[in-house]
Design a protein around this motif. Structure first.
Motif, short mmCIF file in Angstrom:
data_model
loop_
_atom_site.label_atom_id
_atom_site.label_comp_id
_atom_site.label_asym_id
_atom_site.label_seq_id
_atom_site.Cartn_x
_atom_site.Cartn_y
_atom_site.Cartn_z
N GLY A 143 0.80 -1.21 0.00
CA GLY A 143 0.00 0.00 0.00
C GLY A 143 0.83 1.26 0.00
N GLY A 144 1.96 1.25 -0.69
CA GLY A 144 2.84 2.41 -0.73
C GLY A 144 2.86 3.07 -2.10
N LEU A 145 3.44 4.25 -2.16
CA LEU A 145 3.60 5.00 -3.39
C LEU A 145 4.67 4.37 -4.28
CD1 LEU A 145 3.54 8.68 -2.05
CD2 LEU A 145 1.77 7.59 -3.45
N PRO A 146 4.75 4.76 -5.57
CA PRO A 146 5.85 4.29 -6.41
C PRO A 146 7.20 4.79 -5.88
CG PRO A 146 4.11 5.25 -7.74
CD PRO A 146 3.78 5.57 -6.32
N VAL A 147 8.22 4.01 -6.13
CA VAL A 147 9.57 4.30 -5.65
C VAL A 147 10.46 4.63 -6.85
CG1 VAL A 147 11.62 3.29 -4.56
CG2 VAL A 147 9.35 2.85 -3.60
N THR A 148 11.29 5.66 -6.69
CA THR A 148 12.31 5.96 -7.70
C THR A 148 13.56 6.43 -6.98
OG1 THR A 148 11.89 8.34 -7.99
CG2 THR A 148 10.49 6.83 -9.23
N GLY A 149 14.66 6.49 -7.72
CA GLY A 149 15.85 7.14 -7.19
C GLY A 149 15.59 8.63 -7.09
N VAL A 150 15.95 9.24 -5.97
CA VAL A 150 15.63 10.65 -5.71
C VAL A 150 16.94 11.43 -5.58
CG1 VAL A 150 14.33 12.26 -4.29
CG2 VAL A 150 13.59 9.87 -4.47
N ILE A 151 17.12 12.43 -6.45
CA ILE A 151 18.39 13.14 -6.49
C ILE A 151 18.60 13.97 -5.23
CG2 ILE A 151 17.41 15.11 -7.72
CD1 ILE A 151 20.95 13.59 -8.06
N VAL A 152 17.52 14.51 -4.64
CA VAL A 152 17.69 15.34 -3.44
C VAL A 152 18.27 14.51 -2.30
CG1 VAL A 152 16.50 16.73 -1.71
CG2 VAL A 152 15.85 16.91 -4.12
N ARG A 153 17.69 13.36 -2.05
CA ARG A 153 18.19 12.50 -0.95
C ARG A 153 19.56 11.92 -1.30
NH1 ARG A 153 12.44 9.32 0.30
NH2 ARG A 153 11.16 11.07 -0.40
N SER A 154 19.74 11.56 -2.57
CA SER A 154 21.02 10.97 -2.97
C SER A 154 22.15 11.98 -2.83
CB SER A 154 20.93 10.47 -4.41
OG SER A 154 19.89 9.54 -4.57
N ALA A 155 21.91 13.21 -3.27
CA ALA A 155 22.94 14.24 -3.14
C ALA A 155 23.25 14.51 -1.67
CB ALA A 155 22.49 15.52 -3.83
N THR A 156 22.21 14.52 -0.85
CA THR A 156 22.42 14.70 0.59
C THR A 156 23.26 13.56 1.16
OG1 THR A 156 20.29 15.84 0.79
CG2 THR A 156 21.25 14.94 2.81
N ASN A 157 23.01 12.35 0.68
CA ASN A 157 23.74 11.18 1.14
C ASN A 157 25.23 11.30 0.83
OD1 ASN A 157 23.80 8.54 2.33
ND2 ASN A 157 23.93 7.66 0.28
N VAL A 158 25.54 11.72 -0.41
CA VAL A 158 26.94 11.88 -0.81
C VAL A 158 27.61 12.99 -0.01
CG1 VAL A 158 28.49 12.44 -2.72
CG2 VAL A 158 26.50 10.98 -3.12
N GLN A 159 26.92 14.13 0.09
CA GLN A 159 27.49 15.28 0.80
C GLN A 159 27.67 15.01 2.29
OE1 GLN A 159 24.68 18.28 -0.28
NE2 GLN A 159 25.34 18.34 -2.42
N ALA A 160 26.86 14.11 2.83
CA ALA A 160 26.98 13.79 4.26
C ALA A 160 28.12 12.82 4.53
CB ALA A 160 25.67 13.21 4.79
N GLY A 161 28.78 12.33 3.49
CA GLY A 161 29.96 11.49 3.69
C GLY A 161 29.74 10.01 3.62
N ALA A 162 28.61 9.56 3.06
CA ALA A 162 28.34 8.12 2.97
C ALA A 162 29.40 7.44 2.10
CB ALA A 162 26.96 7.87 2.41
N ARG A 163 29.73 6.21 2.46
CA ARG A 163 30.74 5.45 1.71
C ARG A 163 30.16 4.20 1.05
NH1 ARG A 163 35.99 6.58 3.56
NH2 ARG A 163 36.10 8.82 3.98
N THR A 164 29.12 3.62 1.63
CA THR A 164 28.57 2.37 1.11
C THR A 164 27.05 2.46 1.08
OG1 THR A 164 28.23 1.22 3.22
CG2 THR A 164 30.45 1.17 2.29
N ARG A 165 26.43 1.40 0.56
CA ARG A 165 24.97 1.35 0.48
C ARG A 165 24.34 1.17 1.86
NH1 ARG A 165 22.96 -1.95 -3.47
NH2 ARG A 165 24.85 -1.93 -4.74
#
Length: 747
Positions: free
Chosen positions: A304-326
């Motif tokens: 019962g959830g919405l469609p899922v896609t890759g989201v550039i806002v969250r992804s860019a935040t993830n990279v800028q926050a220093g993430a290294r792995t999935r």
């Protein structure tokens, strides 16, 4: 495959086994856990707002965010991309809910996920990247405008209408009846979102959307205002419901499935490409990414959830926050799940106007000025405007199809268009007809119009610079030639392009590649292709047919004089083409060739006469000696064998080069260090010795002192087709970086 085994950071040493796992989890704790918390704080309000804007249950946004984070985080092909509900599908989902209802929309999400998995398994993921970027940019901008118009009503305390046009026309009435409290709350969010970038970096560590929603919520609780708030029907688990099966209209359902699958796939892949540019880690496996996205959509739709896609806002935040792995994306989904279950009552305190303000800013930011400027520079502004207009005024699918059709039409026009000009040649009785581009039946009206300008009895040169010639255009030219010649005129064809008229009737038309032109000009003769003919005569005929007309204008100023830049002495070897390796044209080089590129100190007047004439009569600015690899003269000199009465007396002039080589000349040492064999080392030493001989020549000394003439040495390496510089002390590479900066450092 485990997360740790696939995406552990580079090993600092030879650590294996338990030590490697310990280093991996230490990296996760240090980098990915903090990054996941930051992404969670950004994703929470966005997921709620997107669900609200889609007309879906609020919990559907949280379910999609949890599933997207955990499932795509584990199965996707991008290491640092974060997935969840995206603004790009808001309009489509809203249309689906209005047309089919929420439970059938969940079924559509499941089917779209299955289709995405099939896309991934069929390995066609990269084909989605063939969509014109201007159409994608305009699609996102159209979605942004639609969201902003829709949420403007919610921010003012009202309800959004069914279409963007209805939202736009009803906006004045909504302004007159706005809810002051809701407008104040939403305005605070807009102000904080827009101003957050201007605050100090230490403050911006906290995500702006989270701060804006928290401040607006606290304000709505403290201020004496009446605002509508989010309503959750029980906990997140209570919101889970199986999808409904459509009772009919399967054609419309299938179209919606395809629409969601395509848009979600393209948005995810483009987001993954953008994320890859932000980090230096593993690149995205696009097929695996689609399988991960599809798997998440299947599960999200089932729950019962919405469609899922890759989201550039969250992804860019993830990279800028220093993430290294999935692990960061997976953990962000875990935090969302914990919050949704344990703190659902907190969500119910958020005003809908606060999320409306958040979505308005996000929608406006989807319209990027940089994309509009780029579309204008590249001539795609019309495609951009048509796409965005179609998305806003019709629907998303119609807008994208209109944009793609127009982009394809423009591409077709640009590819097949041809420039045709007919004009008289100044100071001549001839006419010149230039045909440049792809000459097809589409060009016939233009071709006939230009050919009609040519007098019937005129002598004509037709310059064909074409990369495609179909039978219709060929026959049109042939018919015109027959008419021209029957009227007393003549026609000469000059074929500069990669397609030849002689091949027009030998098979179906094919596009010629520009590389073939260079192969024809620079490549050696192929006697097998010109049987029973003298190769020189055949070459002259080909020159007259294809290049003489191009060379002629460059020789106009040189008819009665020559003004070369350089005196160029090189070997007689047939593999050296001076004008090619120096990128020079007619009149640039005063060339002298002999066996071994020698400058005899005495006993030969030929080189001396040419040198003096070039320096004192032609005033050349450079004197160049060029040797080459695999030189037969140097091979004979090095071996010391009997070369016969014709060669031996000449090679006497090269004996000083052999002596200097055997004595350990520095050029030989440099060539040896660079990996060259002894024959090539001797060839380079020979160039250095000839330079020394030239420097002792009276005419050269006088030219250097009075006019600053330069004396330089070159070596052409046939195996690599590269030219290097030879000096009195060593060798050096020649490249673009050295142009205008003097000589590079010697090896």
């Amino acid at each position: 495959m485990s997360i740790a085994s696939e995406h552990s950071p580079p090993s600092p040493g030879r650590e294996t086994g338990s030590n490697a796992r310990a280093l991996y989890w230490k990296s996760v704790a240090r980098h990915d856990v903090p990054a996941s918390i930051v992404v969670f704080l950004v994703a929470l309000p966005l997921s709620l707002g997107i669900a609200l804007a889609s007309g879906a249950p609020v919990a559907a946004g949280l379910i999609a965010a949890v599933v997207g984070g955990i499932v795509v985080g584990c199965l996707g092909g991008s290491v640092l991309q974060v997935s969840g509900p995206a603004a790009g599908l808001t309009v489509v989902v809203a249309e689906s809910i209005a047309q089919f209802g929420w439970r059938v929309t969940c079924f559509i999400v499941v089917a779209a996920g299955v289709l995405q998995i099939l896309f991934g398994l069929s390995r066609v993921a990269r084909a989605a990247l063939a969509v014109a970027p201007v159409v994608v940019h305009a699609m996102l901008a159209g979605i942004g405008v639609t969201i902003a118009l829709q949420q403007a009503h919610v921010l003012l305390g009202g309800d959004s209408r069914s279409s963007a046009w209805a939202n736009l026309t009803a906006l004045p009435e909504q302004l007159l009846s706005m809810n002051i409290g809701a407008t104040l709350v939403g305005g605070v969010v807009v102000a904080l979102m827009l101003g957050w970038r201007y605050l100090p970096a230490r403050v911006r560590v906290v995500p702006g959307p989270l701060v804006a929603v928290v401040v607006a919520t606290v304000l709505s609780l403290l201020a004496p205002v009446q605002v509508e708030r989010i309503v959750l029907s029980g906990s997140l688990f209570d919101a889970i419901a199986l999808p409904g099966i459509p009772s009919g209209g399967w054609g419309a359902v299938a179209l919606m499935v395809l629409t969601i699958a395509l848009i979600a796939s393209v948005e995810s892949l483009l987001s993954a490409v953008a994320v890859d540019r932000m980090h230096s880690g593993p690149r995205t496996d696009f097929d695996r990414e689609l399988i991960g996205q599809g798997s998440a959509n299947v599960l999200s739709g089932l729950l019962g959830g919405l469609p899922v896609t890759g989201v550039i806002v969250r992804s860019a935040t993830n990279v800028q926050a220093g993430a290294r792995t999935r692990a960061s994306a997976v953990l962000h989904g875990v935090w969302l799940l914990v919050f949704s279950v344990a703190l659902a009552s907190v969500v119910e305190q958020i005003p809908t106007a606060a999320l409306a303000g958040l979505l308005i800013v996000i929608g406006v930011q989807l319209v990027k000025i940089a994309h509009i400027k780029l579309a204008r520079r590249t001539g795609d502004l019309l495609v951009y405007l048509v796409t965005i207009g179609g998305v806003v005024l019709l629907n998303l699918l119609a807008g994208v199809i209109l944009g793609l059709l127009l982009a394809f039409a423009l591409l077709l026009w640009r590819v097949v268009r041809v420039a045709i000009v007919a004009e008289p040649i100044p100071q001549s009785q001839r006419w010149l007809v230039r045909v440049d581009g792809s000459c097809t039946f589409l060009a016939l009206p233009r071709l006939f119009g230009e050919l009609a300008k040519v007098p019937a009895d005129a002598d004509v040169t037709v310059e064909l610079t074409v990369d495609f010639l179909d039978h219709a255009a060929f026959e049109a030219l042939q018919d015109w030639v027959r008419r021209q010649e029957s009227s007393g005129g003549s026609v000469e064809f000059v074929e500069i392009g990669s397609v030849r008229m002689a091949d027009a009737l030998t098979g179906p038309p094919a596009r010629g590649l520009s590389r073939s032109i260079w192969d024809e000009v620079l490549g050696p003769w192929r006697p097998a292709q010109i049987p029973h003919r003298d190769p020189v005569t055949a070459g002259v005929a080909a020159y007259h047919r294809s290049h003489a007309h191009v060379v002629r204008p460059h020789l106009d100023d040189l008819v009665h004089r020559q003004d070369p830049d350089s005196f160029f002495l090189t070997c007689s070897d047939s593999r050296i083409v001076p004008n090619v390796i120096t990128n020079s044209g007619p009149g640039d080089l005063f060339t002298v060739r002999n066996v071994g590129n020698l400058v005899p100190a005495c006993g030969d007047a030929s080189v001396d006469a040419a040198l003096v004439f070039a320096l004192e009569e032609l005033n050349v600015r450079c004197v160049v000696v060029c040797g080459h690899s695999g030189c037969g003269a140097m091979t004979a000199l090095h071996s010391g064998g009997d070369t016969g009465p014709g060669i031996a007396p000449w090679l006497v002039h090269a004996q000083p080069s052999l002596e200097r080589f055997l004595a350990g000349h520095p050029v030989a040492e440099a060539a040896r260090a660079a990996g060259y064999g002894e024959i090539d080392q001797l060839s380079m030493v020979n160039v250095a010795v000839q330079l020394a001989t030239l420097h002792r020549h009276p005419a050269v000394r006088r030219a250097v002192a009075e006019r600053g003439v330069t004396v330089s040495g070159l070596f052409f390496d046939i195996a690599t087709a590269r030219v290097i510089e030879v000096t009195a002390e060593g060798i050096a590479a020649i490249g673009e970086r050295e142009v205008g900066t003097g000589l590079p450092e010697l090896v």
